[in-house]
Every structure is written in structure tokens, then in C-alpha cells.
Design a protein around this motif. Structure first.
Motif, short mmCIF file in Angstrom:
data_model
loop_
_atom_site.label_atom_id
_atom_site.label_comp_id
_atom_site.label_asym_id
_atom_site.label_seq_id
_atom_site.Cartn_x
_atom_site.Cartn_y
_atom_site.Cartn_z
N LEU A 95 0.84 -1.20 0.00
CA LEU A 95 0.00 0.00 0.00
C LEU A 95 0.87 1.25 0.00
O LEU A 95 2.00 1.24 0.49
CB LEU A 95 -0.92 0.01 1.22
N ARG A 96 0.32 2.32 -0.51
CA ARG A 96 1.05 3.59 -0.55
C ARG A 96 0.16 4.73 -0.08
O ARG A 96 -1.05 4.71 -0.23
CB ARG A 96 1.49 3.90 -1.99
N ASN A 97 0.81 5.70 0.49
CA ASN A 97 0.24 7.00 0.81
C ASN A 97 -1.14 6.93 1.49
O ASN A 97 -1.26 6.35 2.56
CB ASN A 97 0.26 7.88 -0.43
N GLU A 98 -2.17 7.52 0.88
CA GLU A 98 -3.48 7.61 1.54
C GLU A 98 -4.06 6.24 1.86
O GLU A 98 -4.64 6.03 2.92
CB GLU A 98 -4.46 8.42 0.69
N GLU A 99 -3.92 5.29 0.95
CA GLU A 99 -4.43 3.94 1.19
C GLU A 99 -3.73 3.31 2.39
O GLU A 99 -4.36 2.67 3.24
CB GLU A 99 -4.23 3.07 -0.06
N LEU A 100 -2.43 3.52 2.50
CA LEU A 100 -1.67 3.02 3.65
C LEU A 100 -2.11 3.74 4.92
O LEU A 100 -2.31 3.10 5.96
CB LEU A 100 -0.17 3.22 3.43
N SER A 101 -2.30 5.04 4.86
CA SER A 101 -2.75 5.81 6.02
C SER A 101 -4.09 5.29 6.53
O SER A 101 -4.29 5.13 7.74
CB SER A 101 -2.90 7.30 5.67
N GLN A 102 -5.01 5.03 5.62
CA GLN A 102 -6.33 4.53 6.02
C GLN A 102 -6.22 3.15 6.66
O GLN A 102 -6.82 2.90 7.71
CB GLN A 102 -7.27 4.48 4.82
N LYS A 103 -5.47 2.25 6.06
CA LYS A 103 -5.35 0.88 6.57
C LYS A 103 -4.62 0.86 7.91
O LYS A 103 -5.00 0.12 8.82
CB LYS A 103 -4.61 0.02 5.55
N ALA A 104 -3.58 1.69 8.04
CA ALA A 104 -2.77 1.72 9.27
C ALA A 104 -3.40 2.56 10.37
O ALA A 104 -3.06 2.39 11.54
CB ALA A 104 -1.38 2.25 8.95
N GLY A 105 -4.29 3.48 9.98
CA GLY A 105 -4.87 4.39 10.98
C GLY A 105 -3.86 5.44 11.44
O GLY A 105 -3.95 5.97 12.54
N ILE A 106 -2.90 5.75 10.55
CA ILE A 106 -1.87 6.74 10.84
C ILE A 106 -1.92 7.81 9.75
O ILE A 106 -1.70 7.49 8.58
CB ILE A 106 -0.46 6.08 10.85
N PRO A 107 -2.23 9.05 10.11
CA PRO A 107 -2.33 10.09 9.09
C PRO A 107 -0.99 10.37 8.40
O PRO A 107 0.07 10.23 8.99
CB PRO A 107 -2.81 11.32 9.86
N ASP A 108 -1.08 10.76 7.13
CA ASP A 108 0.06 11.25 6.34
C ASP A 108 1.16 10.22 6.10
O ASP A 108 2.34 10.57 5.97
CB ASP A 108 0.67 12.50 6.98
N CYS A 109 0.81 8.94 6.01
CA CYS A 109 1.81 7.92 5.66
C CYS A 109 2.29 8.15 4.25
O CYS A 109 1.54 8.57 3.38
CB CYS A 109 1.21 6.52 5.74
N CYS A 110 3.54 7.88 4.02
CA CYS A 110 4.12 7.99 2.70
C CYS A 110 5.05 6.81 2.51
O CYS A 110 5.94 6.59 3.31
CB CYS A 110 4.89 9.29 2.58
N PHE A 111 4.82 6.06 1.47
CA PHE A 111 5.70 4.94 1.16
C PHE A 111 6.34 5.21 -0.18
O PHE A 111 5.66 5.44 -1.16
CB PHE A 111 4.93 3.62 1.11
N GLU A 112 7.67 5.22 -0.21
CA GLU A 112 8.40 5.48 -1.46
C GLU A 112 9.28 4.33 -1.81
O GLU A 112 9.73 3.61 -1.01
CB GLU A 112 9.22 6.75 -1.32
#
Length: 97
Positions: free
Chosen positions: A80-97
Motif C-alpha cells: 500500500l502507498r500514501n493515503e491507502e496506507l494511512s487509512q489501513k494503518a490508521g496513521i495520518p500522512d503515511c508515505c511509502f516510497e
């Protein structure tokens, strides 16, 4: 050593370290300190800021291995990346690069 001593302030489990400065090799030093302080294998994740100023999380590997994590991040987060990761993790502003 300070990060190990303050690990319970990061998370009550004591299994997460925050390094004040990233970008330097830390694994061998961590393994050595864990042995010294009779804490072998207790730290699962290390958080640090990389050279671009972004926060990173890295799973700690089993000592003597390169790819066997003590504990991996949750499988539902993988790929998962970015917003989708943030939603799944419950952590705002996640960024996966």
C-alpha cells in the motif's frame, strides 16, 4: 544507549526505538547494547529521520541475518502507498516510497 533507555516513552511495550539522527549504521550497535543491558531480541522497530527529512520505520532483523525480521510490519499494510496506507494503518500522512 539513550534511545534504549527512553524506549518506554516511545511506546509502552518498549519494543520501538527512536533514533535522533538517522543515516548511520545502527544494527550492530543495537545488538551489542541489547546484550550489554540484558535485553536481547526485545527491540522490534526503529524510527528515524532519513537524509531527506522523512520519517522511516525499519524492522530490526534477527542478529546474524540480513532479511529475517524479528517482527515484520502487518501484512495488510504491504504493497500500500500514501493515503491507502494511512487509512489501513490508521496513521495520518503515511508515505511509502
Amino acid at each position: 544507549k539513550k534511545a534504549l533507555e527512553e524506549r518506554n516513552q516511545v511506546h509502552a511495550s518498549g519494543k520501538i526505538l527512536v533514533l535522533e539522527s538517522g543515516g548511520m549504521p545502527w544494527k550492530e550497535h543495537l545488538y551489542s547494547l541489547e546484550r550489554e543491558l540484558a535485553l536481547p531480541g526485545q527491540i522490534m522497530f526503529v524510527l528515524f529521520v532519513d537524509s531527506s527529512g522523512m520519517w522511516r520505520v525499519q524492522a530490526v532483523t534477527v542478529e546474524g541475518t540480513d532479511f529475517q525480521n524479528r517482527l515484520s510490519l502487518p501484512e495488510p499494510w504491504r504493497g500500500l502507498r500514501n493515503e491507502e496506507l494511512s487509512q489501513k494503518a490508521g496513521i495520518p500522512d503515511c508515505c511509502f516510497e
